[in-house]
Design a protein around this motif. Structure first.
Motif, PDB file in Angstrom:
ATOM      1  N   SER A 166      58.563  46.129  76.475  1.00 48.42           N
ATOM      2  CA  SER A 166      57.445  45.496  77.183  1.00 48.42           C
ATOM      3  C   SER A 166      56.218  46.380  77.024  1.00 48.42           C
ATOM      4  O   SER A 166      56.339  47.611  77.067  1.00 48.42           O
ATOM      5  CB  SER A 166      57.765  45.353  78.668  1.00 48.42           C
ATOM      6  OG  SER A 166      59.037  44.782  78.831  1.00 48.42           O
ATOM      7  N   CYS A 223      54.081  47.237  82.799  1.00 46.48           N
ATOM      8  CA  CYS A 223      55.184  46.942  81.857  1.00 46.48           C
ATOM      9  C   CYS A 223      56.358  46.324  82.604  1.00 46.48           C
ATOM     10  O   CYS A 223      57.017  45.413  82.083  1.00 46.48           O
ATOM     11  CB  CYS A 223      55.635  48.212  81.136  1.00 46.48           C
ATOM     12  SG  CYS A 223      54.489  48.739  79.862  1.00 46.48           S
ATOM     13  N   VAL A 259      55.586  42.754  83.217  1.00 44.40           N
ATOM     14  CA  VAL A 259      55.739  42.005  81.966  1.00 44.40           C
ATOM     15  C   VAL A 259      57.222  41.761  81.686  1.00 44.40           C
ATOM     16  O   VAL A 259      57.622  40.653  81.316  1.00 44.40           O
ATOM     17  CB  VAL A 259      55.073  42.766  80.785  1.00 44.40           C
ATOM     18  CG1 VAL A 259      55.434  42.127  79.452  1.00 44.40           C
ATOM     19  CG2 VAL A 259      53.563  42.808  80.964  1.00 44.40           C
ATOM     20  N   GLN A 274      59.099  38.305  80.808  1.00 48.05           N
ATOM     21  CA  GLN A 274      59.895  38.118  79.575  1.00 48.05           C
ATOM     22  C   GLN A 274      61.306  37.639  79.919  1.00 48.05           C
ATOM     23  O   GLN A 274      61.836  36.721  79.281  1.00 48.05           O
ATOM     24  CB  GLN A 274      59.984  39.443  78.794  1.00 48.05           C
ATOM     25  CG  GLN A 274      58.683  39.859  78.137  1.00 48.05           C
ATOM     26  CD  GLN A 274      58.797  41.258  77.553  1.00 48.05           C
ATOM     27  OE1 GLN A 274      59.159  42.210  78.246  1.00 48.05           O
ATOM     28  NE2 GLN A 274      58.493  41.407  76.284  1.00 48.05           N
ATOM     29  N   CYS A 321      51.834  47.013  77.834  1.00 43.34           N
ATOM     30  CA  CYS A 321      50.679  46.724  78.688  1.00 43.34           C
ATOM     31  C   CYS A 321      49.672  47.864  78.489  1.00 43.34           C
ATOM     32  O   CYS A 321      50.030  48.918  77.958  1.00 43.34           O
ATOM     33  CB  CYS A 321      51.147  46.672  80.148  1.00 43.34           C
ATOM     34  SG  CYS A 321      49.932  46.008  81.296  1.00 43.34           S
ATOM     35  N   ASN A 358      54.962  42.218  73.084  1.00 44.74           N
ATOM     36  CA  ASN A 358      55.724  41.405  74.056  1.00 44.74           C
ATOM     37  C   ASN A 358      56.289  40.150  73.390  1.00 44.74           C
ATOM     38  O   ASN A 358      57.428  39.759  73.652  1.00 44.74           O
ATOM     39  CB  ASN A 358      54.837  41.044  75.253  1.00 44.74           C
ATOM     40  CG  ASN A 358      54.450  42.281  76.042  1.00 44.74           C
ATOM     41  OD1 ASN A 358      55.231  43.226  76.117  1.00 44.74           O
ATOM     42  ND2 ASN A 358      53.261  42.288  76.602  1.00 44.74           N
TER      43      ASN A 358
END
Ligand code: UDP
Length: 248
Positions: free
Chosen positions: A160, A222, A225, A229, A162, A142
């Protein structure tokens, strides 16, 4: 309260985890883009207690020359865990673990980059784990994704990452340290913005239906996330975009 044979209590009477999260909740993430002045792009990222620094250089002439490729850039990714980042001192230098993580993380980025546009060049991605608390490979991806954007390297989109896993018979998102250490399975993935999976690893055992449930959950992770981002990029570059608007 429920626990496994290790006596770790994974869920309280309200079904919350050791850090008070719900099963489908990720840890808090903090991001600062552009923290290093020498690198072309950089990012500092905290995810729970993980602390990661990513630096990107390139595209630049690849050295040593013998690694140059005539028709594309080489992409190098180095994941490194600092000795002081873990409870028991980590042995400095590359290990089988760090080499494996570096390889699969590099492959996670290859589909979003345009190496064919930079013959004989190198794109170098360095990630340093300053503090580790489970999920460092996903946290590093990330951070690296944002450092690549900060370096101005053209990309098809962000990557991304996770993890999901299984603890005490339940599927949970973004494992913390006790869950990673004493849980039954860990499934880290990386995903492009359009949903293509570019990294998938699995440690432990899941039944086919548990695997499906974990894949569903981790893709949701994801996407969460990705939103974080994007918000960090907007915070960093909104003023630049405003300036551009004024110039038009
Ligand atoms: N860990 C450690 N020493 C090591 C490797 C890992 O203490 O040499 C810890 C660290 O907190 C790491 C966690 O174990 O985040 C889980 O490691 P794993 O190999 O599953 O990778 P990660 O989940 O960090 O991507």
């Amino acid at each position: 309260m429920s626990s496994n044979q290790t006596d770790v209590v994974f869920f309280d009477e309200n079904g919350l985890r050791t850090d008070q999260r719900k099963p489908d909740e990720i840890r808090p993430m903090k991001i600062k883009i552009g923290v290093l002045s020498r690198a072309n792009g950089s990012c500092y990222l905290e995810w729970g207690a993980n602390k990661i620094l990513a630096a990107v250089y390139g595209p630049r002439e690849a050295h040593p020359r013998r690694i140059q490729l005539a028709n594309r850039a080489v992409i190098r990714y180095r994941y490194n865990m600092q000795s002081f980042s873990v409870e028991d001192r980590a042995r400095p230098g590359p290990s089988r673990r760090s080499s494996e993580i570096s390889k699969v993380s590099r492959e996670a980025f290859e589909p979003v980059l345009f190496p064919e546009d930079y013959p004989k060049a190198a794109i170098d991605i360095f990630v340093e784990v300053l503090q580790a608390d489970a999920g460092t490979r996903t946290a590093a991806i990330n951070a690296a994704s944002l450092a690549l954007v900060d370096a101005g390297i053209p990309m098809r989109g962000l990557v991304s990452a996770c993890a999901a896993g299984k603890v005490d018979g339940k599927i949970v998102l973004d494992l913390n340290k006790p869950e990673d250490n004493y849980g039954d399975a860990d499934l880290p993935i990386a995903m492009t913005e359009d949903g293509k999976i570019t990294l998938i690893q699995m440690d432990g055992h899941l039944t086919p239906s548990e695997f499906e449930e974990a894949m569903d959950l981790v893709q949701k992770g994801c996407r969460q996330v990705l939103e974080i981002q994007k918000a960090a990029l907007l915070e960093k570059f909104a003023s630049v975009m405003d300036d551009d608007d004024e110039e038009v």
